[in-house]
Design a protein around this motif. Structure first.
Motif, PDB file in Angstrom:
ATOM      1  N   UNK A   1     -64.755 -48.318  71.369  1.00  0.00           N
ATOM      2  CA  UNK A   1     -63.578 -47.977  72.001  1.00  0.00           C
ATOM      3  C   UNK A   1     -62.604 -49.104  71.649  1.00  0.00           C
ATOM      4  N   UNK A   2     -62.967 -49.975  71.060  1.00  0.00           N
ATOM      5  CA  UNK A   2     -62.087 -50.956  70.345  1.00  0.00           C
ATOM      6  C   UNK A   2     -61.470 -50.683  69.139  1.00  0.00           C
ATOM      7  N   UNK A   3     -62.510 -49.801  68.242  1.00  0.00           N
ATOM      8  CA  UNK A   3     -62.166 -49.409  66.951  1.00  0.00           C
ATOM      9  C   UNK A   3     -61.176 -48.267  66.902  1.00  0.00           C
ATOM     10  N   UNK A   4     -61.230 -47.480  68.066  1.00  0.00           N
ATOM     11  CA  UNK A   4     -60.323 -46.522  68.238  1.00  0.00           C
ATOM     12  C   UNK A   4     -58.947 -46.953  68.526  1.00  0.00           C
ATOM     13  N   UNK A   5     -58.891 -48.258  69.052  1.00  0.00           N
ATOM     14  CA  UNK A   5     -57.559 -48.794  69.380  1.00  0.00           C
ATOM     15  C   UNK A   5     -57.134 -49.487  68.100  1.00  0.00           C
ATOM     16  N   UNK A   6     -57.817 -50.149  67.648  1.00  0.00           N
ATOM     17  CA  UNK A   6     -57.432 -50.846  66.248  1.00  0.00           C
ATOM     18  C   UNK A   6     -58.436 -51.548  65.504  1.00  0.00           C
ATOM     19  N   UNK A   7     -58.534 -51.157  64.109  1.00  0.00           N
ATOM     20  CA  UNK A   7     -59.612 -51.756  63.334  1.00  0.00           C
ATOM     21  C   UNK A   7     -59.606 -53.213  63.434  1.00  0.00           C
ATOM     22  N   UNK A   8     -58.373 -53.848  63.312  1.00  0.00           N
ATOM     23  CA  UNK A   8     -58.476 -55.563  63.170  1.00  0.00           C
ATOM     24  C   UNK A   8     -58.923 -55.740  64.609  1.00  0.00           C
ATOM     25  N   UNK A   9     -58.791 -55.057  65.723  1.00  0.00           N
ATOM     26  CA  UNK A   9     -59.312 -55.762  67.103  1.00  0.00           C
ATOM     27  C   UNK A   9     -60.880 -55.562  66.866  1.00  0.00           C
TER      28      UNK A   9
ATOM     29  N   UNK B   1     -75.053 -48.973  71.156  1.00  0.00           N
ATOM     30  CA  UNK B   1     -75.904 -48.868  72.416  1.00  0.00           C
ATOM     31  C   UNK B   1     -74.952 -48.677  73.372  1.00  0.00           C
ATOM     32  N   UNK B   2     -75.252 -47.535  74.388  1.00  0.00           N
ATOM     33  CA  UNK B   2     -74.475 -47.336  75.442  1.00  0.00           C
ATOM     34  C   UNK B   2     -75.305 -47.603  76.637  1.00  0.00           C
ATOM     35  N   UNK B   3     -74.583 -48.084  77.801  1.00  0.00           N
ATOM     36  CA  UNK B   3     -75.136 -47.843  78.967  1.00  0.00           C
ATOM     37  C   UNK B   3     -74.259 -46.833  80.240  1.00  0.00           C
TER      38      UNK B   3
ATOM     39  N   UNK C   1     -68.716 -40.912  73.325  1.00  0.00           N
ATOM     40  CA  UNK C   1     -69.608 -41.885  72.375  1.00  0.00           C
ATOM     41  C   UNK C   1     -71.115 -41.820  73.314  1.00  0.00           C
ATOM     42  N   UNK C   2     -71.019 -41.806  74.699  1.00  0.00           N
ATOM     43  CA  UNK C   2     -72.231 -41.904  75.556  1.00  0.00           C
ATOM     44  C   UNK C   2     -72.790 -40.581  75.030  1.00  0.00           C
ATOM     45  N   UNK C   3     -72.402 -39.496  74.984  1.00  0.00           N
ATOM     46  CA  UNK C   3     -72.845 -38.112  74.780  1.00  0.00           C
ATOM     47  C   UNK C   3     -73.569 -38.190  73.399  1.00  0.00           C
ATOM     48  N   UNK C   4     -72.830 -38.730  72.407  1.00  0.00           N
ATOM     49  CA  UNK C   4     -73.192 -38.766  70.953  1.00  0.00           C
ATOM     50  C   UNK C   4     -74.753 -39.663  70.772  1.00  0.00           C
TER      51      UNK C   4
ATOM     52  N   UNK D   1     -64.907 -31.032  72.552  1.00  0.00           N
ATOM     53  CA  UNK D   1     -64.169 -31.069  71.193  1.00  0.00           C
ATOM     54  C   UNK D   1     -63.870 -32.401  70.543  1.00  0.00           C
ATOM     55  N   UNK D   2     -64.016 -33.569  71.166  1.00  0.00           N
ATOM     56  CA  UNK D   2     -64.127 -34.884  70.636  1.00  0.00           C
ATOM     57  C   UNK D   2     -65.536 -35.004  69.768  1.00  0.00           C
ATOM     58  N   UNK D   3     -66.591 -34.405  69.910  1.00  0.00           N
ATOM     59  CA  UNK D   3     -67.820 -34.841  69.569  1.00  0.00           C
ATOM     60  C   UNK D   3     -67.864 -34.762  67.811  1.00  0.00           C
TER      61      UNK D   3
END
Length: 482
Positions: free
Chosen positions: A1-9, A85-87, A128-131, A173-175
């Motif tokens: 989720x951080x990567x989607x917002x910004x690679x620097x983050x 890792x997902x929970x 990402x959880x489904x993935x 569609x995001x998968x």
């Protein structure tokens, strides 16, 4: 989720976590509410079992054991695939497959279009959880959101607090992008040097980045981001050119008349004041003038009769009253225990707000909403409260339309206006500095067992709320002197 917002983050989170801003009390309050909502959601699945291990490898092993033992509903089910890792908040068996239920302390509005019901970041969260679960070897039939039902749920009946929305057709569609995202993010994380990403509106979307302060430290106070109504494309264009200061904007750069007037006012450092309009607005005020401010809470899970999720209720008010001879008195109320604050607060308020005289507030829509909700619940006081509503006078209007100052930095909030007009007063040295912090401190005060700490928080809350109305009093005096 951080990567989607910004690679620097994403890169900072691994390589420079110390650059994160400290978590404010108001943000911590939001996190705590989210956890409270998550725990409450589990009550809807009495057969569920919790995976409580903190260590990722242990939690993954416990989840596998629970599935092998035939458990059909698991809370915080943990899986790892391709280094991710997902929970899952709630994982429930659905025939021969599973459904993922993500709990969010957000509301659902069934009256809007389906595409607008949920936030895009929630869909990426489920994707990402489904993935990971699919890669792990589980069959996932549905991806769903469990949201707060703010339109139908009314305390004390919390049986319909939640509403489950199936968003499988929006997640699927995001998968196709998830795997490529994961591989890209791995490359980003393995870099020795930080990614070069320009600042912009993505720094606050979908949430303010915890590294915002670090990335924006070179941005001047009077920056392009303070230009009123400047669209994000123009901001991005200026940033790309390395233009951050208002003084560096070319004279021929296309701006609206209002935007250009704001930019051109900076070098002169002169306010733009329509004294005739201000005088006309002030002339309608009638003594005694009441300067009123409420502090409110709006918990996701309501706890007082008749309240809906996230509905505002007041726990504190401050009121300065100015007589025609200029004398000013102060009255206040702060609720300090866990009982419903509305009735004692209202009784105190009606003892001090007279039947005549203007009621000055800053952003009238807020106080109007608080008073209207009180009137709707306490029917015996409806007429009196409606009288107060009818006498509201919004000081903010002056700073929206008739008083502009370069030192406001494009803002018209009370916190920015006050130190310019009344330099002797400001919020910077207060322990509580805004309404969200007041919410957080009030809840901390109610729950602390430390008497000394409780008394300190009570005083901090009183000091903050009193300054809110004292500020409008002193600003009123400055406006009258014009």
């Amino acid at each position: 989720m951080s990567g989607i917002q910004c690679h620097k983050r994403l890169w900072y989170e691994k390589n420079h976590p110390e650059r994160k801003a400290n978590i404010s009390r108001s943000l911590q309050r939001k996190f705590d509410q989210g956890e409270e909502v998550g725990i409450s959601a589990r009550k809807c699945f009495p057969e569920g079992g919790l995976i409580d291990a903190i260590d990722p490898l242990v939690s993954v092993k416990q989840t596998q054991e629970a599935i092998e033992c035939g458990d059909t509903c698991i809370f915080e089910a943990s899986f790892m695939f391709n280094d991710v890792l997902v929970r899952c908040d709630i994982l429930e068996k659905d025939s021969n497959s599973w459904r993922i239920i993500e709990v969010k302390a957000s509301t659902v509005n069934s009256t809007v279009k389906k595409s607008k019901i949920v936030k895009e970041e929630y869909l990426h969260d489920l994707a990402i959880q489904k993935y990971v679960l699919t890669g792990y070897g589980l069959s996932v039939s549905k991806t769903q959101l469990m949201l707060i039902n703010s339109t139908e749920c009314v305390y004390p009946d919390l049986s319909n607090l939640f509403s489950i929305k199936d968003v499988t057709d929006q997640v699927d569609p995001l998968m196709d992008k998830v795997h490529s995202n994961v591989e890209t993010f791995k490359i980003v994380l393995d870099r020795d040097d930080e990614p070069q990403v320009l600042i912009g509106e993505h720094c606050d979307e979908p949430y303010r980045c915890p590294f915002h302060t670090h990335c924006w430290e070179a941005v001047p106070e009077r920056s392009i981001f303070t230009i009123p109504y400047l669209n994000k494309d123009k901001k991005a264009e200026l940033v790309k050119k390395g233009i951050f200061s208002l003084e560096d904007i070319p004279a021929n750069y296309p701006l609206s008349q209002k935007q250009r007037a704001y930019v051109d006012s900076i070098p002169a450092n002169q306010p733009e004041i329509n004294t005739a309009a201000i005088k006309r607005l002030l002339s309608v005020l009638e003594y005694p003038i009441h300067f009123l401010d409420f502090e409110t809470d709006n918990p996701a899970i309501p706890r007082f009769d008749g309240l809906r999720p996230y509905q505002q209720f007041p726990f504190q008010y401050s009121c300065h009253i100015m007589q025609s001879d200029g004398t000013v008195t102060h009255h206040e109320y702060l609720h300090t225990d866990e009982s419903d604050p509305r009735k004692p607060l209202l009784e105190s308020l009606l003892n001090h707000v007279s039947a005549t005289g203007s009621v000055v507030v800053y952003r009238a829509s807020f106080e109007k909403g608080v008073l209207k909700d009180l009137a709707d619940y306490f029917h015996e006081h409806t007429l009196t409260l409606q009288s107060i509503i009818d006498r509201l006078w919004d000081q903010l209007v002056i700073f929206q339309k008739h008083y502009m100052h370069p030192d406001f930095c494009g803002s018209n909030s009370l916190k920015d206006v006050l130190p310019v007009l009344v330099p002797s007063l400001c919020y910077e040295n207060l322990d509580v500095q805004d309404g969200l912090e007041a919410q957080a401190v009030w809840n901390l005060m109610l729950n602390t067992k430390n008497e000394r700490g409780k008394n300190e928080m009570i005083e901090h809350l009183k000091t903050y709320c009193e300054l809110d109305t004292l500020a409008t009093v002193e600003i009123h005096k400055v406006l009258c002197e014009l």
